[in-house]
Motif scaffolding. Structure first.
Motif, PDB file in Angstrom:
ATOM      1  N   ILE A  96     -48.194 -33.602 -43.122  1.00 50.00           N
ATOM      2  CA  ILE A  96     -48.958 -33.008 -41.976  1.00 50.00           C
ATOM      3  C   ILE A  96     -49.693 -34.233 -40.923  1.00 50.00           C
ATOM      4  O   ILE A  96     -49.292 -34.145 -39.658  1.00 50.00           O
ATOM      5  N   ARG A  97     -49.730 -35.338 -41.691  1.00 49.33           N
ATOM      6  CA  ARG A  97     -50.034 -36.716 -40.806  1.00 49.33           C
ATOM      7  C   ARG A  97     -48.681 -37.008 -40.071  1.00 49.33           C
ATOM      8  O   ARG A  97     -48.990 -37.606 -39.163  1.00 49.33           O
ATOM      9  N   SER A  98     -47.700 -36.646 -40.551  1.00 48.57           N
ATOM     10  CA  SER A  98     -46.405 -37.197 -39.969  1.00 48.57           C
ATOM     11  C   SER A  98     -46.038 -36.410 -38.718  1.00 48.57           C
ATOM     12  O   SER A  98     -45.238 -36.567 -38.007  1.00 48.57           O
ATOM     13  N   GLY A  99     -46.874 -35.288 -38.556  1.00 47.78           N
ATOM     14  CA  GLY A  99     -46.608 -34.464 -37.438  1.00 47.78           C
ATOM     15  C   GLY A  99     -45.999 -32.862 -37.653  1.00 47.78           C
ATOM     16  O   GLY A  99     -45.809 -32.409 -36.655  1.00 47.78           O
ATOM     17  N   ALA A 100     -45.872 -32.620 -39.018  1.00 49.28           N
ATOM     18  CA  ALA A 100     -45.197 -31.196 -39.084  1.00 49.28           C
ATOM     19  C   ALA A 100     -46.288 -30.308 -38.916  1.00 49.28           C
ATOM     20  O   ALA A 100     -47.546 -30.679 -38.947  1.00 49.28           O
ATOM     21  N   SER A 101     -45.881 -29.246 -38.420  1.00 43.69           N
ATOM     22  CA  SER A 101     -46.898 -28.138 -38.069  1.00 43.69           C
ATOM     23  C   SER A 101     -47.523 -27.374 -39.271  1.00 43.69           C
ATOM     24  O   SER A 101     -48.200 -26.565 -38.921  1.00 43.69           O
ATOM     25  N   GLY A 102     -46.982 -27.572 -40.282  1.00 44.85           N
ATOM     26  CA  GLY A 102     -47.303 -26.858 -41.581  1.00 44.85           C
ATOM     27  C   GLY A 102     -46.299 -27.061 -42.879  1.00 44.85           C
ATOM     28  O   GLY A 102     -45.367 -27.821 -42.827  1.00 44.85           O
ATOM     29  N   PHE A 103     -46.638 -26.325 -43.824  1.00 43.80           N
ATOM     30  CA  PHE A 103     -45.646 -26.299 -45.082  1.00 43.80           C
ATOM     31  C   PHE A 103     -45.553 -24.890 -45.655  1.00 43.80           C
ATOM     32  O   PHE A 103     -46.343 -23.985 -45.542  1.00 43.80           O
ATOM     33  N   LEU A 104     -44.429 -24.697 -46.404  1.00 44.85           N
ATOM     34  CA  LEU A 104     -44.143 -23.392 -46.960  1.00 44.85           C
ATOM     35  C   LEU A 104     -43.551 -23.539 -48.582  1.00 44.85           C
ATOM     36  O   LEU A 104     -42.922 -24.715 -48.616  1.00 44.85           O
ATOM     37  N   VAL A 105     -44.078 -22.928 -49.325  1.00 48.81           N
ATOM     38  CA  VAL A 105     -43.216 -23.114 -50.595  1.00 48.81           C
ATOM     39  C   VAL A 105     -42.006 -22.294 -50.674  1.00 48.81           C
ATOM     40  O   VAL A 105     -42.050 -21.340 -49.939  1.00 48.81           O
ATOM     41  N   LYS A 106     -40.807 -22.820 -51.467  1.00 52.15           N
ATOM     42  CA  LYS A 106     -39.557 -22.235 -51.204  1.00 52.15           C
ATOM     43  C   LYS A 106     -39.545 -20.758 -51.823  1.00 52.15           C
ATOM     44  O   LYS A 106     -38.829 -19.960 -51.133  1.00 52.15           O
ATOM     45  N   ASP A 107     -40.568 -20.426 -52.627  1.00 48.24           N
ATOM     46  CA  ASP A 107     -40.381 -19.001 -53.010  1.00 48.24           C
ATOM     47  C   ASP A 107     -41.384 -18.234 -52.331  1.00 48.24           C
ATOM     48  O   ASP A 107     -41.926 -16.946 -52.873  1.00 48.24           O
ATOM     49  N   ALA A 119     -45.426 -18.245 -35.741  1.00 48.61           N
ATOM     50  CA  ALA A 119     -46.587 -18.854 -35.488  1.00 48.61           C
ATOM     51  C   ALA A 119     -46.712 -20.185 -35.133  1.00 48.61           C
ATOM     52  O   ALA A 119     -47.353 -20.579 -33.931  1.00 48.61           O
ATOM     53  N   VAL A 120     -45.895 -21.009 -35.474  1.00 53.14           N
ATOM     54  CA  VAL A 120     -45.636 -22.414 -35.080  1.00 53.14           C
ATOM     55  C   VAL A 120     -45.120 -22.507 -33.485  1.00 53.14           C
ATOM     56  O   VAL A 120     -45.560 -23.284 -32.816  1.00 53.14           O
ATOM     57  N   GLY A 123     -47.917 -21.581 -31.640  1.00 55.20           N
ATOM     58  CA  GLY A 123     -49.060 -22.525 -31.666  1.00 55.20           C
ATOM     59  C   GLY A 123     -50.284 -21.901 -31.836  1.00 55.20           C
ATOM     60  O   GLY A 123     -51.481 -22.367 -31.457  1.00 55.20           O
ATOM     61  N   ASP A 124     -50.315 -20.681 -32.655  1.00 60.35           N
ATOM     62  CA  ASP A 124     -51.641 -19.938 -32.826  1.00 60.35           C
ATOM     63  C   ASP A 124     -51.921 -19.828 -34.001  1.00 60.35           C
ATOM     64  O   ASP A 124     -53.336 -19.421 -34.315  1.00 60.35           O
ATOM     65  N   ALA A 125     -51.256 -20.340 -35.007  1.00 62.46           N
ATOM     66  CA  ALA A 125     -51.985 -20.589 -36.388  1.00 62.46           C
ATOM     67  C   ALA A 125     -51.205 -21.805 -37.072  1.00 62.46           C
ATOM     68  O   ALA A 125     -50.017 -22.023 -36.937  1.00 62.46           O
ATOM     69  N   LEU A 197     -56.238 -34.107 -26.203  1.00 63.30           N
ATOM     70  CA  LEU A 197     -56.042 -34.895 -27.347  1.00 63.30           C
ATOM     71  C   LEU A 197     -54.723 -35.214 -27.466  1.00 63.30           C
ATOM     72  O   LEU A 197     -54.382 -36.023 -28.410  1.00 63.30           O
ATOM     73  N   HIS A 198     -53.745 -34.824 -26.588  1.00 61.11           N
ATOM     74  CA  HIS A 198     -52.391 -34.891 -26.767  1.00 61.11           C
ATOM     75  C   HIS A 198     -51.774 -34.461 -28.259  1.00 61.11           C
ATOM     76  O   HIS A 198     -51.039 -35.112 -28.818  1.00 61.11           O
ATOM     77  N   ALA A 199     -52.290 -33.596 -28.749  1.00 58.32           N
ATOM     78  CA  ALA A 199     -51.814 -32.935 -30.163  1.00 58.32           C
ATOM     79  C   ALA A 199     -50.781 -31.899 -29.857  1.00 58.32           C
ATOM     80  O   ALA A 199     -50.795 -31.103 -29.062  1.00 58.32           O
ATOM     81  N   ARG A 200     -49.879 -32.263 -30.915  1.00 59.26           N
ATOM     82  CA  ARG A 200     -48.574 -31.490 -30.733  1.00 59.26           C
ATOM     83  C   ARG A 200     -48.933 -30.079 -31.142  1.00 59.26           C
ATOM     84  O   ARG A 200     -48.007 -29.150 -30.421  1.00 59.26           O
ATOM     85  N   ASP A 201     -49.775 -29.864 -32.031  1.00 59.72           N
ATOM     86  CA  ASP A 201     -49.988 -28.421 -32.523  1.00 59.72           C
ATOM     87  C   ASP A 201     -51.237 -28.252 -32.974  1.00 59.72           C
ATOM     88  O   ASP A 201     -52.005 -29.270 -33.362  1.00 59.72           O
ATOM     89  N   ARG A 202     -51.362 -26.917 -33.529  1.00 66.53           N
ATOM     90  CA  ARG A 202     -52.806 -26.874 -34.291  1.00 66.53           C
ATOM     91  C   ARG A 202     -52.937 -27.694 -35.604  1.00 66.53           C
ATOM     92  O   ARG A 202     -54.188 -28.047 -35.734  1.00 66.53           O
TER      93      ARG A 202
END
Length: 221
Positions: A96-107, A119-120, A123-125, A197-202
């Motif tokens: 997340i600090r590296s700029g990823a918009s989120g994460f998911l578990v593979k299952d 969603a990503v 940019g809504d969640a 704030l020049h934020a890439r996403d939420r």
């Protein structure tokens, strides 16, 4: 049409995701990569909207690949969702600090994967509320000493209020109810705050809320 790049060293995982995504009328798999270096080349060549990026890959891991993507201004429109085996994988917070918009578990459930991709792009969640709040709780517990709030000087009082609510994991609809405004107004405030704030996403807005000291551990609820 949402164009997705699959980056995972397991061909069976890629095949499963590809079958699910290609079956949607608004999503198509633009390419596949079996390692981080290949993922970078594919992103630069294909310019997908979303990259589903495995954290652990040969040659170049997903974290390093994500940092290169999010650090390249020419790839600013590309969103990265990290894939991990465990929900609380220690690398998720660095992702997340590296700029990823989120994460998911593979299952994850198929519906959740599709919702995350859409969603990503909107940019809504940051993904599902449950995963968001767990992520924020862990991020808060691991966060460094807050920086000066000077970085928020350009924001209005209402934008600071909205950013704080984003920081504790509220969706636009929840923010609207809290502030007694329309969801569209809430979304507009969030968008303006991200631009200032020049934020890439939420996801990055959540990080900035903690790092600026606007939101602090213990404020979840």
């Amino acid at each position: 049409m949402i164009r997705v790049l699959l980056a995972d060293d397991q061909s069976l995982v890629r095949a499963g995701f590809k079958a699910l995504l290609d079956a949607q009328s608004d999503i198509e798999v633009a390419g596949e990569a079996a390692d981080g270096e290949q993922a970078l080349r594919q992103v630069r060549e294909l310019r997908p909207d979303v990259v589903l990026m495995d954290i652990r890959m040969p040659l170049l891991d997903g974290l390093a690949a994500t940092r290169r993507i999010t650090g390249d201004e020419e790839l600013a429109a590309v969103k990265v969702i990290m894939l991990t085996t465990f929900e609380l994988d220690e690398y998720v917070f660095e992702a997340i600090r590296s700029g990823a918009s989120g994460f998911l578990v593979k299952d994850t459930e198929p519906e959740e994967l599709l919702r995350a991709v859409r969603a990503v792009v909107d940019g809504d969640a940051l993904l599902s509320p449950g995963v968001t709040r767990r992520l924020i709780a862990e991020f808060a517990a691991r966060s460094k000493q807050p920086a000066s709030e000077q970085s928020l000087a350009e924001l209005t009082e209402r934008e600071r209020e909205v950013m704080a609510l984003v920081g504790i994991g509220l969706s636009n609809e929840e923010i609207a109810r809290r502030l007694v405004v329309s969801p569209l107004t809430a979304k507009t405030h969030v968008s303006r705050t991200m631009v200032k704030l020049h934020a890439r996403d939420r996801a990055q807005l959540v990080v900035l809320a903690y790092e600026s000291g606007l939101v602090r551990p213990g404020w979840l609820g």
